[in-house]
Write an enzyme that holds these catalytic residues in place. Structure first.
Site, PDB file in Angstrom:
ATOM      1  CG  LEU A  11      39.642  80.205  70.085  1.00 23.03           C
ATOM      2  CD1 LEU A  11      39.150  80.181  68.648  1.00 23.03           C
ATOM      3  CD2 LEU A  11      38.603  80.850  71.001  1.00 23.03           C
ATOM      4  NE  ARG A  18      41.432  67.673  62.553  1.00 22.40           N
ATOM      5  CZ  ARG A  18      41.636  68.920  62.112  1.00 22.40           C
ATOM      6  NH1 ARG A  18      42.288  69.114  60.978  1.00 22.40           N
ATOM      7  NH2 ARG A  18      41.213  69.968  62.787  1.00 22.40           N
ATOM      8  CG  ASP A 108      45.273  73.422  67.833  1.00 26.69           C
ATOM      9  OD1 ASP A 108      45.507  74.638  67.718  1.00 26.69           O
ATOM     10  OD2 ASP A 108      44.670  72.758  66.964  1.00 26.69           O
ATOM     11  CG  ASN A 363      77.419  52.564 102.922  1.00 28.95           C
ATOM     12  OD1 ASN A 363      76.610  51.981 102.194  1.00 28.95           O
ATOM     13  ND2 ASN A 363      78.697  52.617 102.658  1.00 28.95           N
ATOM     14  CE1 TYR A 373      49.900  49.663 100.545  1.00 26.44           C
ATOM     15  CE2 TYR A 373      50.467  47.889  99.037  1.00 26.44           C
ATOM     16  CZ  TYR A 373      49.529  48.750  99.573  1.00 26.44           C
ATOM     17  OH  TYR A 373      48.236  48.710  99.137  1.00 26.44           O
ATOM     18  CB  SER A 391      74.658  43.632 101.450  1.00 26.56           C
ATOM     19  OG  SER A 391      75.690  44.515 101.140  1.00 26.56           O
TER      20      SER A 391
HETATM   21  C1  UD1 Z   1      42.548  76.680  62.069  1.00 28.47           C
HETATM   22  C2  UD1 Z   1      42.311  77.854  61.107  1.00 28.47           C
HETATM   23  C3  UD1 Z   1      43.283  77.738  59.944  1.00 28.47           C
HETATM   24  C4  UD1 Z   1      44.705  77.733  60.479  1.00 28.47           C
HETATM   25  C5  UD1 Z   1      44.900  76.640  61.538  1.00 28.47           C
HETATM   26  C6  UD1 Z   1      46.230  76.836  62.224  1.00 28.47           C
HETATM   27  C7  UD1 Z   1      39.943  78.517  61.210  1.00 28.47           C
HETATM   28  C8  UD1 Z   1      38.618  78.440  60.558  1.00 28.47           C
HETATM   29  N1  UD1 Z   1      40.947  77.841  60.626  1.00 28.47           N
HETATM   30  O1  UD1 Z   1      42.241  75.467  61.389  1.00 28.47           O
HETATM   31  O2  UD1 Z   1      43.132  78.847  59.050  1.00 28.47           O
HETATM   32  O3  UD1 Z   1      45.619  77.567  59.406  1.00 28.47           O
HETATM   33  O4  UD1 Z   1      43.886  76.710  62.547  1.00 28.47           O
HETATM   34  O5  UD1 Z   1      46.521  75.820  63.132  1.00 28.47           O
HETATM   35  O6  UD1 Z   1      40.075  79.199  62.217  1.00 28.47           O
HETATM   36  N2  UD1 Z   1      37.811  75.514  68.391  1.00 28.47           N
HETATM   37  C9  UD1 Z   1      36.831  75.860  69.287  1.00 28.47           C
HETATM   38  N3  UD1 Z   1      35.524  75.820  68.910  1.00 28.47           N
HETATM   39  C10 UD1 Z   1      35.134  75.484  67.651  1.00 28.47           C
HETATM   40  C11 UD1 Z   1      36.161  75.126  66.713  1.00 28.47           C
HETATM   41  C12 UD1 Z   1      37.470  75.166  67.116  1.00 28.47           C
HETATM   42  O7  UD1 Z   1      37.127  76.199  70.439  1.00 28.47           O
HETATM   43  O8  UD1 Z   1      33.935  75.493  67.380  1.00 28.47           O
HETATM   44  C13 UD1 Z   1      39.210  75.557  68.833  1.00 28.47           C
HETATM   45  C14 UD1 Z   1      39.893  74.217  68.822  1.00 28.47           C
HETATM   46  O9  UD1 Z   1      39.848  73.642  70.096  1.00 28.47           O
HETATM   47  C15 UD1 Z   1      41.338  74.567  68.456  1.00 28.47           C
HETATM   48  C16 UD1 Z   1      41.207  75.844  67.659  1.00 28.47           C
HETATM   49  O10 UD1 Z   1      39.919  76.368  67.925  1.00 28.47           O
HETATM   50  O11 UD1 Z   1      42.128  74.829  69.593  1.00 28.47           O
HETATM   51  C17 UD1 Z   1      41.391  75.629  66.171  1.00 28.47           C
HETATM   52  O12 UD1 Z   1      40.430  74.696  65.700  1.00 28.47           O
HETATM   53  P1  UD1 Z   1      40.832  73.559  64.677  1.00 28.47           P
HETATM   54  O13 UD1 Z   1      39.620  72.777  64.389  1.00 28.47           O
HETATM   55  O14 UD1 Z   1      42.027  72.845  65.148  1.00 28.47           O
HETATM   56  O15 UD1 Z   1      41.172  74.460  63.406  1.00 28.47           O
HETATM   57  P2  UD1 Z   1      42.056  74.043  62.160  1.00 28.47           P
HETATM   58  O16 UD1 Z   1      41.265  73.183  61.249  1.00 28.47           O
HETATM   59  O17 UD1 Z   1      43.358  73.548  62.604  1.00 28.47           O
HETATM   60 CA    CA Z   2      44.231  73.028  64.619  1.00 37.05          CA
END
Ligand code: UD1
Ligand code: CA
Length: 454
Positions: A11, A18, A108, A363, A373, A391
């Site tokens: 994902l 943030r 992430d 050397n 350039y 040198s």
């Molecule tokens: C999420 C988990 C949380 C966990 C944490 C661990 C959920 C609801 N929550 O929270 O339980 O403890 O990760 O790091 O899953 N993403 C999408 N599409 C979306 C939303 C998110 O692709 O619509 C992807 C983001 O790019 C990211 C990942 O999903 O890579 C997680 O999303 P993020 O918003 O970071 O979730 P957290 O709030 O960290």
């Molecule tokens: Ca996250």
């Protein structure tokens, strides 16, 4: 027994608000490699059969990075960001192929290791429908909490939806989930959005599985495996962990780091045996260092190959395309770019060598500059083997210095020099007897001290 097939779904569609950055979150780097590349590398190492990457609309750069790292990866677009479960369903057509196992990995969490992914799949082979990576972070803020009763995983509660007592739970969701391929769609399609954020939470898969009388389990791992990155502070923390791991791996291989905590490595830095790295050295991407080489303090290397027994620094800068042969020496305040320095050749002090070839045992004297350039194009300089560049010479490219040729110091060389020739490219020295004494006399008229040196 035949190996179970596995689809990994990464994902990566989130905006990463943030991070406060225009760059998509998963393209930020840890140890010189994007977060996404770390995750995909772990997936490839775990021997997973198919990979889907879910990207956001307009995130072509993320899809391109996925293709670069793992050409077999299939990219899916999540049209609107409606939560992690909705993101997984963007890859529905891949899920419909019914792999034995499905691993959902958040883009992430760059510190995830192949072995951990493999561990998470084990409960599926034993009959569970859902397996979740759990950990106890030093600071649980922002993570989903795992609700466990009688050793069974009952639910995952997102922080925004947790009550006060649930928030005191230390066991958290690491964000990596394994789903049994046979049940995945039935579970995922039941997930709703009735929660604080109005999002489709993947984490609801646990409660839904249980309501379907299926088993869900949690596998606890150390925090460093699953650190999620939402902020720049977390990015810096992950970098520190990645650096520690890379230094440890290099030390285990036999590299000597005088002060490991001051050496910065890239995920792809490669070392041979008996390499010594002095304090305060930075390795960027694509650096290889062969056996017995020494990298002295305050050197910066990117895209460089350091041959066996070569010596670099202190204070050297090796830029992409640098190839140092065996025993070559690049000394202080020398910058090298797109240049081959053959075995035994030396440039020990204050030089710029760019777009060049320096033959064996040549050397290159202090202060030599390859003028590569002309303000519009780059040109090459070739220095034959055993040549001697005096040198403070400027070699104006394109130019070729023949093997064994000798360039007088202070020369500006604009034409090719044949092998074994001497070239003097500077004005003749003029001597005027006694003039210095006269000049001093003139000066002392205006000053009290005739020997002031400032
Ligand atoms: C999420 C988990 C949380 C966990 C944490 C661990 C959920 C609801 N929550 O929270 O339980 O403890 O990760 O790091 O899953 N993403 C999408 N599409 C979306 C939303 C998110 O692709 O619509 C992807 C983001 O790019 C990211 C990942 O999903 O890579 C997680 O999303 P993020 O918003 O970071 O979730 P957290 O709030 O960290
Ligand atoms: Ca996250």
């Amino acid at each position: 027994m035949q190996a179970r097939s596995c689809l990994a779904i990464v994902l990566a569609a989130g905006e990463g608000t943030r991070m406060r950055s225009a760059v998509p979150k998963v393209l930020h780097a840890v140890a010189g490699r994007s977060l996404l590349a770390h995750v995909l590398t772990a997936i490839a190492e775990a021997g997973i059969t198919a990979t889907a990457v879910v990207v956001g609309p307009g995130q072509e750069a993320v899809a391109a990075e996925a293709q670069r790292v793992l050409p077999s990866a299939e990219c899916f677009v999540q049209r609107t960001r409606r939560g992690t479960a909705d993101a997984v369903l963007a890859a529905k057509s891949a899920i419909e192929r019914q792999p034995d196992d499905i691993l959902i990995v958040y883009g992430d969490t760059p510190l995830i290791r192949a072995a951990t992914l493999t561990r998470l799949r084990a409960p599926l082979a034993a009959g569970a429908a859902v397996a979740v990576l759990a950990f106890r972070p030093a600071d649980a803020a922002g993570y989903g909490r795992l609700i466990v009763a009688d050793d069974k995983l009952i639910a995952i509660r997102e922080e925004a939806d947790a009550n006060a007592s649930e928030r005191t739970i230390g066991l958290c969701n690491g964000g990596i989930m394994a789903l049994s391929g046979a049940q995945a769609l039935a579970i995922l399609e039941r997930i709703g959005d009735r929660n604080r954020k109005g999002e489709f939470y993947l984490t609801d898969a646990v409660e839904i599985a249980r309501s379907l009388k299926l088993d869900a389990v949690a596998i606890e791992v150390e925090e460093d495996d699953v650190r999620g990155i939402n902020t720049k502070s977390q990015l810096a923390e992950a970098e520190a962990v990645a650096q520690q791991r890379l230094r440890k791996a290099a030390l285990d291989l036999g590299v000597t780091f005088v002060a490991p905590e001051t050496v910065f490595l890239c995920a792809d830095t490669k070392f041979g045996k008996d390499v010594v790295v002095e304090p305060y050295v930075v390795f960027g991407e694509k650096v290889t260092v062969e056996d017995d080489a020494v990298i002295r303090s305050f050197s910066h290397l990117v895209g460089a190959h350091v041959g066996k027994g070569a010596s670099v620094g202190p204070f050297a800068r090796l830029r992409p395309g640098t190839r140092l042969g065996a025993g070559a020496r690049i000394g202080n305040f020398v910058e090298v770019k797109e240049a081959v320095i053959e075995a035994g050749a030396k440039a020990n002090h204050l030089s710029y060598i760019g777009d060049a070839f320096v033959g064996a045992n040549a050397n290159v004297g202090a202060g030599t500059i390859t003028c590569n350039y002309d303000g519009r194009d780059k040109h090459r300089t070739t220095i034959g083997k055993d040549a001697f560049i005096g040198s403070n010479s400027a070699l104006v490219a394109p130019v070729e210095i023949g093997a064994g040729a000798y360039i007088g110091s202070g020369s500006v060389i604009t034409r090719d020099v044949p092998a074994d020739a001497l070239a003097l490219g500077r004005g003749r020295q003029v001597i005027k007897q006694g003039v210095a004494t006269r000049l001093r006399g003139l000066k002392s008229l205006g000053k009290n001290k005739s020997h002031s040196r400032d």
